[in-house]
Design an enzyme around this catalytic site. Structure first.
Site, mmCIF file in Angstrom:
data_model
loop_
_atom_site.group_PDB
_atom_site.id
_atom_site.type_symbol
_atom_site.label_atom_id
_atom_site.label_comp_id
_atom_site.label_asym_id
_atom_site.label_seq_id
_atom_site.Cartn_x
_atom_site.Cartn_y
_atom_site.Cartn_z
ATOM 1 N N GLU A 177 37.983 13.325 35.470
ATOM 2 C CA GLU A 177 37.156 12.490 35.241
ATOM 3 C C GLU A 177 35.805 13.020 35.163
ATOM 4 O O GLU A 177 34.446 13.099 34.732
ATOM 5 C CB GLU A 177 37.150 11.029 36.461
ATOM 6 N N ASP A 178 36.436 14.707 35.926
ATOM 7 C CA ASP A 178 35.013 14.827 35.852
ATOM 8 C C ASP A 178 34.403 15.536 34.690
ATOM 9 O O ASP A 178 33.301 16.053 34.471
ATOM 10 C CB ASP A 178 35.336 16.433 37.094
ATOM 11 N N ARG A 235 35.243 25.231 36.135
ATOM 12 C CA ARG A 235 35.468 24.293 35.327
ATOM 13 C C ARG A 235 35.108 24.340 34.231
ATOM 14 O O ARG A 235 36.074 22.624 33.406
ATOM 15 C CB ARG A 235 35.932 22.991 36.622
ATOM 16 N N HIS A 267 31.257 14.011 45.586
ATOM 17 C CA HIS A 267 30.194 13.106 44.838
ATOM 18 C C HIS A 267 29.918 11.990 45.158
ATOM 19 O O HIS A 267 30.167 11.535 45.463
ATOM 20 C CB HIS A 267 31.595 13.122 42.685
ATOM 21 N N CYS A 312 39.592 10.478 40.424
ATOM 22 C CA CYS A 312 39.526 11.718 39.581
ATOM 23 C C CYS A 312 40.506 11.625 38.399
ATOM 24 O O CYS A 312 40.591 12.797 37.543
ATOM 25 C CB CYS A 312 38.974 12.414 40.503
HETATM 26 C C1 CIR Z 1 36.274 20.191 42.894
HETATM 27 O O1 CIR Z 1 36.233 20.126 44.471
HETATM 28 O O2 CIR Z 1 35.745 19.852 41.528
HETATM 29 C C2 CIR Z 1 38.147 19.838 42.785
HETATM 30 N N1 CIR Z 1 38.747 20.464 43.785
HETATM 31 C C3 CIR Z 1 38.240 17.963 43.046
HETATM 32 C C4 CIR Z 1 37.709 16.934 41.816
HETATM 33 C C5 CIR Z 1 37.772 15.616 42.352
HETATM 34 N N2 CIR Z 1 37.316 14.713 41.504
HETATM 35 C C6 CIR Z 1 37.005 14.145 41.348
HETATM 36 O O3 CIR Z 1 37.034 13.371 42.495
HETATM 37 N N3 CIR Z 1 35.921 13.183 40.632
#
Ligand code: CIR
Length: 253
Positions: A65-66, A85, A160, A247
């Site tokens: 999702e990110d 990332r 987020h 996510c």
């Molecule tokens: C992070 O800190 O980026 C990952 N460990 C978790 C990301 C979760 N993403 C989301 O909820 N959209």
């Protein structure tokens, strides 16, 4: 038909980014099984799955999702706030290219898709540790021609915006008022999380059903009491990596 991009859990998920949680060992086999059950549920709810292979060099790559914001008219490839990332976007852009015209956010913008709550043509974008005002400006420029309005929303205490608020029905949001001001969403019916489950606001609405983590039973019951159809999945291992249910997929039609 809805499509859902997902990506297999990285064997390195134990080395994921963590901001608000202490590191706990992640059971990789269990994480894979839980992710598989999540994908099965997406398929049962009518999504055609586009499953991408794991990216062992990118511990957080399961959290697709990110990396992108997929709208009806175009897709925007993000510039994730965590340096570790940034490499995740390459394969996502490749996977989305057959379906959407792609736009890319440019430095110094940073944005995680977890900070974007789309409610019709209104985009609420979290100002968090991951997403900044420059991203909001670039989103405004890209999306104004399509009639979208972009609203910055301050979040505090969580990773987020969608850790703090998500949509659970056509007219209803699930929200933690300690992490985001409810007044941003004055025209919505609001269900608040149970006070013992602060991380419980992340729910995934697919058509008219909500995919919801088993880890938050009191809030899950509250959703059901409000007439919301809830399908529970156990994502305990992904929660240890500070993820949840929105996510792990990019859903579009
Ligand atoms: C992070 O800190 O980026 C990952 N460990 C978790 C990301 C979760 N993403 C989301 O909820 N959209």
């Amino acid at each position: 038909m809805l499509k859902a991009i997902t990506r297999a859990v990285s064997p390195t998920i134990g080395e994921c980014e963590l901001t608000h949680l202490d590191r706990q060992p992640v059971d990789f086999d269990l994480a894979q099984r839980q992710h598989g059950a999540y994908e099965t549920l997406l398929a049962a709810l009518g999504c055609e799955l586009i499953g991408l292979p794991p990216e062992p060099a990118l511990p957080d790559a399961v959290f697709v999702e990110d990396t992108a914001l997929v709208l009806d008219e175009l897709a925007i490839i993000t510039r994730p706030g965590a340096m570790s990332r940034r490499g995740e976007t390459v394969s996502i852009a490749r996977a989305l290219a057959p379906y959407r015209r792609l736009h890319h956010l440019q430095a110094p913008a940073t944005l995680d898709g977890g900070d974007v709550l789309r409610l019709g043509r209104e985009l609420y974008v979290g100002l968090s540790g991951r997403s900044n005002l420059e991203a909001i400006e670039q989103l405004r420029r890209m999306l104004h021609p399509w009639g979208y309005t972009v609203h910055p929303v301050q979040v505090s205490g969580c990773l987020h915006l969608k850790s703090a608020v998500t949509q659970v029905a056509t007219d209803t949001l699930l929200l933690n008022p300690a992490w985001v001001e409810p007044q941003h969403f004055a025209n919505w019916r609001i269900i608040t999380v149970d006070r013992n489950e602060p991380a419980a606001a992340n729910a995934l609405l697919v058509s008219e059903t909500v995919i919801y983590p088993a880890s938050y039973p009191a809030t899950g019951r509250r959703l059901a009491e409000h007439g919301i159809e809830v399908r529970v999945v156990d994502v305990s291992e992904l929660i240890k990596a500070e993820g949840a249910v929105t996510c792990c997929s990019l859903i579009f039609s």
